[in-house]
Design an enzyme around this catalytic site. Structure first.
Site, short mmCIF file in Angstrom:
data_model
loop_
_atom_site.label_atom_id
_atom_site.label_comp_id
_atom_site.label_asym_id
_atom_site.label_seq_id
_atom_site.Cartn_x
_atom_site.Cartn_y
_atom_site.Cartn_z
N ASP A 39 118.58 26.25 86.71
CA ASP A 39 119.27 25.17 86.00
C ASP A 39 118.27 24.22 85.32
O ASP A 39 117.14 24.07 85.79
CB ASP A 39 120.13 24.39 87.02
CG ASP A 39 121.22 23.59 86.35
OD1 ASP A 39 121.43 23.72 85.12
OD2 ASP A 39 121.88 22.80 87.06
N HIS A 56 116.03 27.34 76.75
CA HIS A 56 116.35 28.68 77.27
C HIS A 56 115.17 29.63 77.06
O HIS A 56 114.85 30.45 77.92
CB HIS A 56 117.61 29.23 76.60
CG HIS A 56 118.85 28.45 76.96
ND1 HIS A 56 119.16 28.10 78.24
CD2 HIS A 56 119.85 27.94 76.18
CE1 HIS A 56 120.30 27.41 78.26
NE2 HIS A 56 120.73 27.29 77.02
N LEU A 150 110.24 45.55 94.16
CA LEU A 150 111.20 44.44 94.07
C LEU A 150 112.48 44.87 93.33
O LEU A 150 112.39 45.53 92.29
CB LEU A 150 110.54 43.29 93.30
CG LEU A 150 111.43 42.12 92.89
CD1 LEU A 150 111.82 41.28 94.12
CD2 LEU A 150 110.71 41.22 91.87
C1 FPP Z 1 121.06 26.62 83.02
O1 FPP Z 1 120.48 25.63 82.22
C2 FPP Z 1 120.64 27.91 82.58
C3 FPP Z 1 121.48 28.89 82.11
C4 FPP Z 1 122.92 28.72 81.96
C5 FPP Z 1 120.97 30.18 81.69
C6 FPP Z 1 119.74 30.68 82.35
C7 FPP Z 1 119.11 31.60 81.40
C8 FPP Z 1 117.80 31.79 81.21
C9 FPP Z 1 116.75 31.19 82.05
C10 FPP Z 1 117.32 32.65 80.09
C11 FPP Z 1 117.78 34.08 80.06
C12 FPP Z 1 117.65 34.80 81.33
C13 FPP Z 1 117.01 35.99 81.57
C14 FPP Z 1 117.23 36.61 82.89
C15 FPP Z 1 116.12 36.67 80.63
P1 FPP Z 1 121.45 24.66 81.41
O2 FPP Z 1 121.54 25.15 80.02
O3 FPP Z 1 122.77 24.54 82.10
O4 FPP Z 1 120.66 23.32 81.49
P2 FPP Z 1 121.28 21.83 81.54
O5 FPP Z 1 122.12 21.77 82.79
O6 FPP Z 1 120.05 20.99 81.64
O7 FPP Z 1 122.05 21.64 80.29
#
Ligand code: FPP
Length: 255
Positions: A39, A56, A150
């Site tokens: 997150d 991201h 893994l």
């Molecule tokens: C939460 O941050 C994150 C996500 C919803 C997506 C996680 C995805 C990645 C790390 C990239 C793609 C993944 C892979 C496996 C290659 P948020 O956007 O909710 O952050 P915020 O709460 O600060 O708005």
């Protein structure tokens, strides 16, 4: 390391920092299975005056870091919450960015994953993914299926309630005798069938909730919450989480 990540994270010598951080981890008290809610990509980007997509993108670098470290120190299962069933509610452009990043990650990383003997599995309903993404996911899963190091579970279009609903439907369709329904049987109907439950669940960026993540499997997991945003969750942060886990006294309901 991409040009983009060098700009964000600097051109650090990876090897030397790995050596000292990896050495600090107590290998005798490692979790077998670590589940992560990655997150804070959006907040990380906002704090830097960047678009959410940059958050991201930076988050993907951390996916690489944490997979590499997990593999190197001997963690057996790593489950990453990449996209939830609720994430479709985000603006179309953000959903597209996340899908593209997933696709690019799997495409770019496949040979390193194979070199490291990493097996990719998915948790979630892949049928709703854009065709190209679903195809890349299927390719990576197939290409790594015999790897024995893994296991990385990518939770994509995943929701724990949907998973449980699906399990109940299957149990009913198998017309199984109620006397035969036990915890082992229920576990066998989940996406994580055959895998040990997570020992440690890490959530970055300060929120303290489960957000429909592995509701059945996390029954006895230790929880670790950190205010660090996911793009800043590096080897050192991971080592701190593992050290915290190593000190926990797990009783599984016993005295
Ligand atoms: C939460 O941050 C994150 C996500 C919803 C997506 C996680 C995805 C990645 C790390 C990239 C793609 C993944 C892979 C496996 C290659 P948020 O956007 O909710 O952050 P915020 O709460 O600060 O708005």
């Amino acid at each position: 390391m991409s040009r983009f990540s060098r700009l964000l994270f600097g051109n650090r010598s990876k090897k030397s920092s790995d050596d000292s951080v990896y050495g600090s981890v107590d290998k005798r008290r490692l979790p077998v299975h670590v589940a992560v809610i990655m997150d804070g990509n959006g907040r990380w980007a906002k704090a830097k005056g960047l678009p959410r997509s940059a958050g991201h993108r930076a988050g993907v670098e951390r996916v690489r870091t944490i997979i590499r470290m997990s593999s190197d120190i001997g963690i057996k299962y790593l489950t990453l919450y990449a996209f939830s069933t609720e994430n479709w509610k985000r603006p179309k452009a953000e959903v597209s960015t996340l899908m593209r990043l997933l696709l690019e990650y799997l495409r770019d990383e496949l040979s390193e994953l194979n070199e490291k003997n990493v097996r990719i599995k998915t948790l979630g309903d892949m049928s709703r993914l854009p065709k190209e993404v679903a195809a890349e996911v299927a390719r990576a899963t197939f290409a790594t299926k015999d790897n024995t190091g893994l296991t990385v579970n990518m939770a994509i279009n995943y929701g724990a309630r949907q998973e449980i609903v699906g399990a109940v439907k299957r149990a009913v369709s198998e017309a199984v005798d109620t006397g035969e329904i036990d915890e082992q049987y229920v576990s066998s109907l989940l996406y994580t069938a055959g895998q040990p439950d997570p020992d440690l669940m890490i959530r970055t960026s300060g929120e303290k909730r489960l957000s429909n993540y592995l509701l059945y499997q996390l029954a006895y997991a230790e929880f670790y919450f950190t205010d660090t945003h996911w793009p800043d969750f590096d080897e050192k942060q991971f080592a701190i989480a593992l050290d915290d886990f190593a000190k926990r006294d797990r009783r599984f309901g016993g005295a």
